[in-house]
Motif scaffolding. Structure first.
Motif, PDB file in Angstrom:
ATOM      1  N   ILE A   6       8.843  -1.827   5.799  1.00  0.00           N
ATOM      2  CA  ILE A   6       8.222  -0.559   5.948  1.00  0.00           C
ATOM      3  C   ILE A   6       6.735  -0.656   6.332  1.00  0.00           C
ATOM      4  N   SER A   7       6.434  -0.120   7.518  1.00  0.00           N
ATOM      5  CA  SER A   7       4.870  -0.416   7.802  1.00  0.00           C
ATOM      6  C   SER A   7       4.749   0.650   8.979  1.00  0.00           C
ATOM      7  N   LYS A   8       3.743   1.401   8.617  1.00  0.00           N
ATOM      8  CA  LYS A   8       3.331   2.686   9.550  1.00  0.00           C
ATOM      9  C   LYS A   8       3.049   1.952  10.776  1.00  0.00           C
ATOM     10  N   SER A   9       1.961   1.227  10.416  1.00  0.00           N
ATOM     11  CA  SER A   9       1.278   0.312  11.808  1.00  0.00           C
ATOM     12  C   SER A   9       2.069  -0.664  12.349  1.00  0.00           C
ATOM     13  N   GLY A  10       2.946  -1.276  11.509  1.00  0.00           N
ATOM     14  CA  GLY A  10       3.867  -2.276  11.815  1.00  0.00           C
ATOM     15  C   GLY A  10       3.308  -3.555  12.340  1.00  0.00           C
ATOM     16  N   GLY A  11       1.988  -3.373  11.789  1.00  0.00           N
ATOM     17  CA  GLY A  11       1.155  -4.797  12.088  1.00  0.00           C
ATOM     18  C   GLY A  11       0.605  -5.340  10.826  1.00  0.00           C
ATOM     19  N   THR A  12       0.703  -4.865   9.698  1.00  0.00           N
ATOM     20  CA  THR A  12       0.316  -5.235   8.537  1.00  0.00           C
ATOM     21  C   THR A  12       0.652  -6.747   8.169  1.00  0.00           C
ATOM     22  N   LYS A  13      -0.334  -7.968   8.047  1.00  0.00           N
ATOM     23  CA  LYS A  13       0.259  -8.890   7.675  1.00  0.00           C
ATOM     24  C   LYS A  13       1.043  -9.396   6.724  1.00  0.00           C
ATOM     25  N   GLY A  62       0.745  -1.085   0.081  1.00  0.00           N
ATOM     26  CA  GLY A  62       0.005   0.081   0.045  1.00  0.00           C
ATOM     27  C   GLY A  62       0.747   1.314  -0.009  1.00  0.00           C
ATOM     28  N   GLY A  63       0.437   2.261   0.805  1.00  0.00           N
ATOM     29  CA  GLY A  63       1.243   3.306   0.928  1.00  0.00           C
ATOM     30  C   GLY A  63       2.553   3.038   1.339  1.00  0.00           C
ATOM     31  N   SER A  64       3.073   1.988   1.903  1.00  0.00           N
ATOM     32  CA  SER A  64       4.463   1.686   2.251  1.00  0.00           C
ATOM     33  C   SER A  64       5.138   0.911   1.198  1.00  0.00           C
ATOM     34  N   ALA A  65       4.631   1.104  -0.092  1.00  0.00           N
ATOM     35  CA  ALA A  65       5.481   0.395  -1.235  1.00  0.00           C
ATOM     36  C   ALA A  65       4.995   1.372  -2.341  1.00  0.00           C
ATOM     37  N   GLY A  88     -12.048  -6.176   5.503  1.00  0.00           N
ATOM     38  CA  GLY A  88     -11.217  -7.329   4.445  1.00  0.00           C
ATOM     39  C   GLY A  88     -10.353  -8.019   5.609  1.00  0.00           C
ATOM     40  N   LYS A  89      -9.642  -7.253   6.197  1.00  0.00           N
ATOM     41  CA  LYS A  89      -8.824  -7.702   6.925  1.00  0.00           C
ATOM     42  C   LYS A  89      -9.442  -8.584   8.139  1.00  0.00           C
ATOM     43  N   LYS A  90     -10.207  -8.275   8.803  1.00  0.00           N
ATOM     44  CA  LYS A  90     -10.893  -8.777   9.709  1.00  0.00           C
ATOM     45  C   LYS A  90     -11.612 -10.157   9.091  1.00  0.00           C
ATOM     46  N   MET A  93      -8.523   6.712  -4.729  1.00  0.00           N
ATOM     47  CA  MET A  93      -9.563   6.011  -4.210  1.00  0.00           C
ATOM     48  C   MET A  93      -9.621   5.889  -2.801  1.00  0.00           C
ATOM     49  N   GLU A  94      -8.251   5.525  -2.162  1.00  0.00           N
ATOM     50  CA  GLU A  94      -8.499   5.143  -0.517  1.00  0.00           C
ATOM     51  C   GLU A  94      -8.862   6.458   0.038  1.00  0.00           C
ATOM     52  N   SER A  95      -8.723   7.624  -0.677  1.00  0.00           N
ATOM     53  CA  SER A  95      -8.983   8.919   0.090  1.00  0.00           C
ATOM     54  C   SER A  95     -10.433   9.304  -0.289  1.00  0.00           C
ATOM     55  N   GLY A 139     -13.063   1.403   5.192  1.00  0.00           N
ATOM     56  CA  GLY A 139     -13.470   0.223   4.718  1.00  0.00           C
ATOM     57  C   GLY A 139     -12.339  -0.744   4.571  1.00  0.00           C
ATOM     58  N   VAL A 140     -11.313  -0.433   4.772  1.00  0.00           N
ATOM     59  CA  VAL A 140     -10.184  -1.541   4.555  1.00  0.00           C
ATOM     60  C   VAL A 140     -10.266  -2.484   5.540  1.00  0.00           C
ATOM     61  N   GLU A 141     -10.539  -2.061   6.933  1.00  0.00           N
ATOM     62  CA  GLU A 141     -10.610  -3.173   7.921  1.00  0.00           C
ATOM     63  C   GLU A 141     -11.401  -4.229   7.977  1.00  0.00           C
TER      64      GLU A 141
HETATM   65  O1  LIG Z   1       2.264   0.941   6.405  1.00  0.00           O
HETATM   66  P1  LIG Z   1       1.126   0.113   6.814  1.00  0.00           P
HETATM   67  O2  LIG Z   1       0.721   0.341   8.233  1.00  0.00           O
HETATM   68  O3  LIG Z   1       1.731  -1.375   6.785  1.00  0.00           O
HETATM   69  O4  LIG Z   1      -0.170   0.174   6.069  1.00  0.00           O
HETATM   70  C1  LIG Z   1      -0.017  -0.200   4.512  1.00  0.00           C
HETATM   71  C2  LIG Z   1      -1.397   0.255   3.993  1.00  0.00           C
HETATM   72  O5  LIG Z   1      -2.259  -0.666   4.619  1.00  0.00           O
HETATM   73  C3  LIG Z   1      -3.707  -0.433   4.867  1.00  0.00           C
HETATM   74  O6  LIG Z   1      -4.494  -1.435   4.718  1.00  0.00           O
HETATM   75  C4  LIG Z   1      -4.155   0.822   4.300  1.00  0.00           C
HETATM   76  O7  LIG Z   1      -5.346   0.779   3.772  1.00  0.00           O
HETATM   77  C5  LIG Z   1      -3.262   1.699   3.583  1.00  0.00           C
HETATM   78  O8  LIG Z   1      -3.388   2.921   3.528  1.00  0.00           O
HETATM   79  C6  LIG Z   1      -1.628   1.534   4.136  1.00  0.00           C
HETATM   80  O9  LIG Z   1      -0.712   2.232   3.239  1.00  0.00           O
END
Ligand SMILES: O=P(O)(O)OC[C@H]1O[C@H](O)[C@H](O)[C@@H](O)[C@@H]1O
Length: 530
Positions: free
Chosen positions: A176-183, A123-126, A455-457, A322-324, A451-453
């Motif tokens: 790279i991961s802002k949240s640090g928890g992206t699977k 996503g935003g980290s790539a 699908g992850k859940k 589209m995400e915005s 809306g992204v959450e």
């Molecule tokens: O950088 P991260 O926390 O790993 O997030 C990576 C991406 O995943 C999420 O699902 C968001 O929808 C994106 O906006 C984000 O850029």
């Protein structure tokens, strides 16, 4: 509209930013003569909202967050001195670390130098780093070669790691991961780590992270004694993070002109704060999107840069836009289902693919052509007397634009002098602000992605069900179940389709050893642990 009339409109509405040499031509958008005047009030409100945001207001009300990507390229504008310092310190740290890597002061344990970067993110980290790497990099400029793991596709991962091969010993992995928890990113990291370990290499000595403080990734990096952790702040959204360490670190390591990226964006920010639509390309873009789609996103945005180096621009903008803008509710809570679909690739290639439909099929889009004046470094060959490949490229752009307009298909043209770091920074900043202004025009929050959450859940539920299914099969290895029986056996009778899909997938792969026995039809197949 006659060609003469178009020429008049071109001159009347051409919007230019001298400092970066960019122009936006909206003459082939069929807005009424009084449209800009009618939109003055809403646009003024959008400017007010943007001004407040830049001053540090909570612009993302759901998450109670500030939105500060504009401070990344003008740290002095951050609302607090501490933020200014953090941005400046991070840029300095990225530059110093990259210089150390280039000089071999930071080096891999078993080789002289790092020669490769493997970026793990999604996503935003790539997307931003991929756009920058592809637009500005190349064999003659790259100090380190960059490759990407941006998915949890095992074969995709294998392919990238196989290409690196023995060079893994000289590879710096940037997770790279802002949240640090992206699977997906976690999986890419774990797979990369195993590749190092298999070669007897210490992953931590080859790894750096960019992430939020105290995230899962931050803790992993610190425990694993990784080389460095660079910060990511909650006031920078993932899709607007390319000018934070997220994009600057890989670009700088690659040897690209990160100062140019920042200065191009800064100059575009200055130009797009001007409260006059005809002088402000971000405002004009936002208004054209509004005009084209009736403020309801009724028309898709087709982005066609006539330049191979900008091929990833549409992919990058797809997330940014589209995400915005793709939101169910507006700021008052009313259901509005907003958004603008974005697609595109590059010209003239796309002319030989989908332009047929653009000209003659459903009229549900507006095109944005991106024209780059400079063809290449150095002189060009004449492919025909007096004509170069680049002349053809422009010919095809102008030809397609005209062919579309003849059929009442609207388009805009962005012209830039070259594909330099400054130009790219300016384009990024232009679209960031256009998205922010448009979001205000249609009264939505551009800075969250609720809306992204979902699908992850739901994916988490699937994996939990898979664990139960495998456990059950292993508990009775002699017994073979149909999906229906197994779903009932694990107490998830209604989830039989998911169980069926999971079993088909497991039995198609070596692990964890689930065998499929054919039945009377595909749904009666039986599965057992082997
Ligand atoms: O950088 P991260 O926390 O790993 O997030 C990576 C991406 O995943 C999420 O699902 C968001 O929808 C994106 O906006 C984000 O850029």
């Amino acid at each position: 509209m006659s060609e003469r009339r178009l020429w008049e409109r071109y001159q009347k509405y051409l919007c230019g930013v001298e400092s970066v040499g960019l122009t936006l031509d909206v003459s082939r958008m069929n807005f009424a003569e009084d449209f800009l005047e009618r939109m003055r009030g809403p646009l003024d409100k959008a400017f007010d909202a943007m001004e407040a945001l830049e001053k540090g207001a909570i612009a993302n009300p759901d998450e109670q967050r500030r939105v500060g990507h504009y401070w990344l390229r003008a740290p002095e504008l951050a609302p607090e001195p501490a933020l200014t310092r953090e941005v400046q310190d991070t840029i300095a740290a990225v530059n110093a670390f990259s210089a150390d890597v280039h000089a071999g002061r930071v080096k891999p344990p078993t080789a002289e130098r790092f020669t490769q970067v493997l970026l793990v993110g999604i996503g935003g980290s790539a997307l931003g780093p991929q756009l920058v790497a592809d637009a500005l990099g190349g064999p003659s400029v790259d100090k380190l070669r960059v490759s990407f793991l941006d998915n949890t596709d095992p074969d995709g991962i294998d392919r990238v790691l196989a290409t690196l091969g023995d060079a893994l010993a000289q590879t710096l992995t940037v997770v790279i991961s802002k949240s640090g928890g992206t699977k997906e990113t976690r999986n890419g990291m774990v797979e990369a780590e195993r590749a190092y370990t298999r070669r007897g290499l210490n992953f931590g000595a080859h790894a750096v992270a960019v992430t939020g403080e105290d995230s899962e990734l931050d803790r992993t990096a610190k425990q694993g004694k990784w080389l460095r952790v660079f910060p990511m702040w909650d006031w920078v959204g993932g899709r607007t993070s390319v000018l934070s360490a997220v994009g600057l670190l890989p670009a700088r390591l690659q040897g690209l002109d990160t100062e140019g990226l920042l200065s191009g964006a800064r100059d575009m920010d200055v130009a797009t704060r001007v409260r006059d639509a005809v002088k402000n390309p971000a405002a004009l873009l936002a208004l054209m999107w509004f005009h084209a789609g009736g403020g309801r996103g009724q028309k898709d945005m087709v982005i066609i840069p006539y330049k191979d180096r900008l091929m990833l621009l549409s992919k990058y903008l797809q997330q940014l836009v589209m995400e915005s803008l793709g939101k169910e509710k507006d700021l008052s809570g009313a259901v509005v289902n907003q958004g603008i679909a974005v697609y595109g690739n590059k010209g003239s290639t796309d002319q030989h693919a989908y332009v047929q439909q653009l000209r003659e099929g459903v009229n549900n889009f507006f095109a944005t052509f991106v024209e780059v004046l400079k063809d290449r470094e150095g002189p060009s060959l004449q492919v025909e007397p007096g004509t170069t490949s680049g002349d053809y490229l422009l010919g095809f752009l102008l030809g397609t634009r005209r062919a579309l307009f003849e059929k009442d298909r609207e388009s805009m043209t962005l012209t830039v002098p070259d594909v330099s770091a400054r130009t790219l920074g300016a384009l990024i900043a232009l679209y960031e602000r256009a998205v922010g202004l448009y979001a205000s025009l249609v009264n939505i929050n551009a800075y969250h992605q609720p809306g992204v959450e979902a699908g992850k859940k739901a994916a988490g539920v699937v994996l939990q069900l898979q664990r139960q299914v495998v456990e059950r099969l292993r508990a009775e290895p002699a017994k073979a179940y149909t999906a229906e029986e197994l779903a009932r056996a694990v107490g998830a009778a209604d989830e039989v389709e998911t169980v069926f899909k999971v079993l088909e997938h497991l039995s198609a792969n070596a692990q964890p050893g689930i065998q499929r026995e054919p039945g009377a039809n595909r749904f009666e197949a039986r599965f057992r642990a082997s």
